[in-house]
Scaffold this motif. Structure first.
Motif, short mmCIF file in Angstrom:
data_model
loop_
_atom_site.label_atom_id
_atom_site.label_comp_id
_atom_site.label_asym_id
_atom_site.label_seq_id
_atom_site.Cartn_x
_atom_site.Cartn_y
_atom_site.Cartn_z
N ILE A 1 -2.30 -9.09 7.07
CA ILE A 1 -2.68 -7.70 7.44
C ILE A 1 -3.86 -8.38 6.72
O ILE A 1 -4.78 -9.13 5.70
N ARG A 2 -5.41 -7.99 7.35
CA ARG A 2 -7.13 -8.31 7.39
C ARG A 2 -7.73 -7.27 6.52
O ARG A 2 -7.80 -6.47 6.99
N LEU A 3 -8.54 -7.43 5.24
CA LEU A 3 -9.09 -6.09 4.74
C LEU A 3 -10.35 -7.13 4.49
O LEU A 3 -10.79 -8.16 3.86
N PRO A 4 -11.48 -6.04 4.54
CA PRO A 4 -12.73 -6.72 3.51
C PRO A 4 -12.72 -6.63 2.23
O PRO A 4 -11.86 -5.99 2.00
N SER A 5 -13.28 -7.73 1.58
CA SER A 5 -13.59 -7.70 0.51
C SER A 5 -13.31 -6.82 -0.48
O SER A 5 -12.67 -7.35 -2.12
N GLU A 6 -14.09 -5.71 -0.71
CA GLU A 6 -14.16 -4.75 -1.59
C GLU A 6 -13.03 -4.35 -0.86
O GLU A 6 -12.58 -3.87 -2.95
N PHE A 7 -12.05 -3.93 -0.77
CA PHE A 7 -10.83 -3.42 -0.09
C PHE A 7 -10.19 -4.43 -1.56
O PHE A 7 -9.38 -4.11 -2.22
N ASP B 1 -6.77 -5.53 -6.50
CA ASP B 1 -7.15 -6.00 -7.93
C ASP B 1 -7.32 -5.54 -9.24
O ASP B 1 -6.73 -5.93 -9.92
N GLU B 2 -8.20 -4.77 -8.96
CA GLU B 2 -8.55 -3.93 -10.11
C GLU B 2 -7.48 -2.79 -10.61
O GLU B 2 -7.32 -3.07 -11.40
N MET B 3 -7.10 -2.71 -9.80
CA MET B 3 -5.70 -1.81 -9.67
C MET B 3 -4.56 -2.15 -10.53
O MET B 3 -3.68 -1.60 -11.71
#
Length: 69
Positions: free
Chosen positions: A6-12, A17-19
């Motif tokens: 899937i392609r996700l915006p970098s913010e997602f 990654d933070e979670m």
């Protein structure tokens, strides 16, 4: 399990990654699987009369367990 891309915006991706870094999820994949499960339950499961049950994956044994709701 099946592999999909899937392609996700970098913010997602940063949120995922933070979670994972905080230990809330073992991996990006786990977080996405659980988000999809919750999305399904909220938007579809209660509104449809079907025998389909969304699988809950037991990662310790790589088995799929169907929940009885």
């Amino acid at each position: 399990m099946n592999l999909i891309s899937i392609r996700l915006p970098s913010e997602f991706v940063e949120i995922l990654d933070e979670m994972v870094l905080q230990g809330k999820y073992a991996s990006r994949s786990e977080a996405i699987r659980l988000a999809l499960r919750d999305f399904y339950r909220e938007h579809y499961a209660a509104k449809q009369s079907t025998d389909f049950k969304f699988p809950n994956v037991d990662f310790a044994y790589n088995n799929i367990i169907f929940e009885d709701d």
